[in-house]
Design an enzyme around this catalytic site. Structure first.
Site, PDB file in Angstrom:
ATOM      1  N   LYS A 203     -16.967  22.097  50.204  1.00 14.40           N
ATOM      2  CA  LYS A 203     -17.700  21.341  49.188  1.00 14.40           C
ATOM      3  C   LYS A 203     -16.769  21.050  48.037  1.00 14.40           C
ATOM      4  CE  LYS A 203     -22.064  20.137  48.431  1.00 14.40           C
ATOM      5  NZ  LYS A 203     -23.052  19.986  49.499  1.00 14.40           N
TER       6      LYS A 203
HETATM    7  N1  GLU Z   1     -23.821  16.591  50.791  1.00 13.08           N
HETATM    8  C1  GLU Z   1     -24.579  16.691  51.981  1.00 13.08           C
HETATM    9  C2  GLU Z   1     -24.971  18.143  52.245  1.00 13.08           C
HETATM   10  O1  GLU Z   1     -25.074  18.933  51.348  1.00 13.08           O
HETATM   11  C3  GLU Z   1     -23.912  16.011  53.150  1.00 13.08           C
HETATM   12  C4  GLU Z   1     -22.579  16.557  53.564  1.00 13.08           C
HETATM   13  C5  GLU Z   1     -21.863  15.717  54.617  1.00 13.08           C
HETATM   14  O2  GLU Z   1     -22.425  14.714  55.057  1.00 13.08           O
HETATM   15  O3  GLU Z   1     -20.751  16.089  54.941  1.00 13.08           O
HETATM   16  O4  GLU Z   1     -25.278  18.525  53.340  1.00 13.08           O
END
Ligand code: GLU
Length: 412
Positions: A102
């Site tokens: 993240k």
């Molecule tokens: N931000 C989204 C999540 O928390 C999507 C992450 C992604 O598509 O890699 O799952």
């Protein structure tokens, strides 16, 4: 308690039932790499503004690390670390071949012009491009970012590494994106909500729903559940809550949002209520779809919903989770409930690498299948082992990451 401690708490709760050794536990919970970089830009007014950018790469035992990029003033290392770990368990529980990561920048995108946001994104890519890539770590949209930001990301990354559409997902459909990616998280939340209603013996038309947050996830969830015949009685955004006991006209609400600069402020066809009131409405299903850390023990005692679907990442503190369990309020956990987004990201990444494109129908079909199967597995395990749905989801996720780690051979 901090966000990462909460994720750790849920991890250990499941790890205890899995009888994981201390060595493996430490290995699984410790992030592989954490980077913090300076993001300085010249603003439109000529002044220099400096922000901090983060990328936490949590685990790659099951594949390249995957996870969103968040632009929000509250972003800090602890939050990003917790969200990165959630991605590891999320990708494992829905069985897509990724690890977890993240990123984020502590910037308020509402205070920045598009030009400034573009500079921030490109500067961040300049700082981290060697640490990410289609085979190592693939960012995607999250709170405060969207397809446009992903397009800038791809463009800047490609300046260093050549044509690389698979370096990021959630791109605009016209620029290597996937039809159906934008709606995917909300659609997945809707699918698991209908599945849960089935298990509770309720029909959609008898069901009232309140949704906290009306961004990408909340608005698509509302639309899906409205089309499925549920009565969405309340929604909220940063301007406040909007309540209509007979059911909101969701298409009208979405039209208003688009015409009103993505804010529900002043929406005329509902009664204004506070965010707190929304969270304690006597509804069947309550869906937090905004920031994390919403429910503490006090609020959990006030909640009158029968079930909670965690569309947001980390909305429930462990103390609130215990209250919900005592009060027999069903909580369907974030790491499965909102996994539709990363699942569609996986489809986008695969197609970018194959230079082949699916249509929206196929995306929906595959997404619906993965979300439904994941729901069933979590439900069955929870019933079999007599644990909460969250613990069951963690057992599945941690078990898979643990096995991949051992099979890889670096630990026994
Ligand atoms: N931000 C989204 C999540 O928390 C999507 C992450 C992604 O598509 O890699 O799952």
């Amino acid at each position: 308690m901090r966000a990462f401690e909460a994720t750790e708490y849920y991890f250990h709760q499941a790890a205890d039932l899995l009888d994981l050794s201390r060595n493996i536990r430490a290995l699984l919970i410790t992030p592989k790499r954490e980077v913090q970089v300076q993001v300085s830009i010249e603003r439109d007014n000529g002044q220099v503004a400096t922000f901090i950018g983060y990328r936490v790469q949590h685990d790659d035992a099951r594949g390249p690390m995957k996870g969103g990029l968040r632009y929000h003033p509250d972003v800090d290392l602890d939050e990003v670390r917790s969200l990165a770990a959630l991605m590891t368990w999320k990708t494992a529980v829905v069985e897509i071949p990724y690890g977890g990561a993240k990123g984020g920048i502590n910037v308020n995108p509402r205070e920045m012009s598009p030009r400034e946001l573009q500079k921030i994104t490109r500067t961040f890519v300049d700082q981290i491009h060697d640490l990410v890539g289609p085979d190592s770590d693939i960012p995607a949209p999250d709170m405060g970012t969207n397809a446009e930001v992903m397009a800038w990301f791809m463009n800047q990354y490609s300046k260093y590494h050549g044509f690389s559409p698979a370096c990021v997902t959630g791109k605009p459909v016209e620029l290597y994106g996937l039809p159906g990616r934008e709606e995917a998280t909300g659609r997945g939340v809707g699918i698991v909500t209908l599945k849960l209603l089935g298990r509770m013996g309720r029909k959609p038309h008898q069901t009232t729903v309140a949704i906290q947050g009306f961004g990408n996830v909340g608005s698509h969830t509302a639309r899906f559940l409205h089309e499925a015949d549920c009565r969405v009685v309340a929604v909220s955004d940063i301007s406040g809550g909007y309540y209509r006991p007979e059911g909101l006209d969701v298409p009208d609400l979405i039209r208003y949002l688009h015409q009103n600069n993505y804010s529900l402020s002043g929406y005329p066809n509902a009664e204004p209520i506070s965010n707190e009131q929304l969270l304690t409405l006597p509804v069947d299903v309550l869906i937090p779809a905004a920031l994390g850390g919403v429910f503490d023990a006090d609020l959990a005692r006030e909640v009158r919903a029968k079930a909670i679907i965690e569309a947001a990442n980390g909305p429930t503190w462990p103390e609130a989770d215990r209250v919900f369990q005592q009060r027999e309020i069903l909580v369907f956990p974030d790491i499965v409930a909102n996994a539709g987004g990363v699942t569609a990201s996986y489809f986008e990444w695969v197609q970018n690498r194959q230079h082949y494109r699916w249509g929206r129908d196929r995306v929906r079909q595959e997404l619906d299948r993965i979300m439904s199967e994941s729901f069933e597995r979590v439900w069955e395990l929870a019933t079999q082992r007599k644990v909460s749905l969250r613990t069951a989801a963690y057992i599945l996720g941690i078990g898979r990451v643990g096995r991949a780690t051992i099979l890889g051979g670096s630990v026994t």
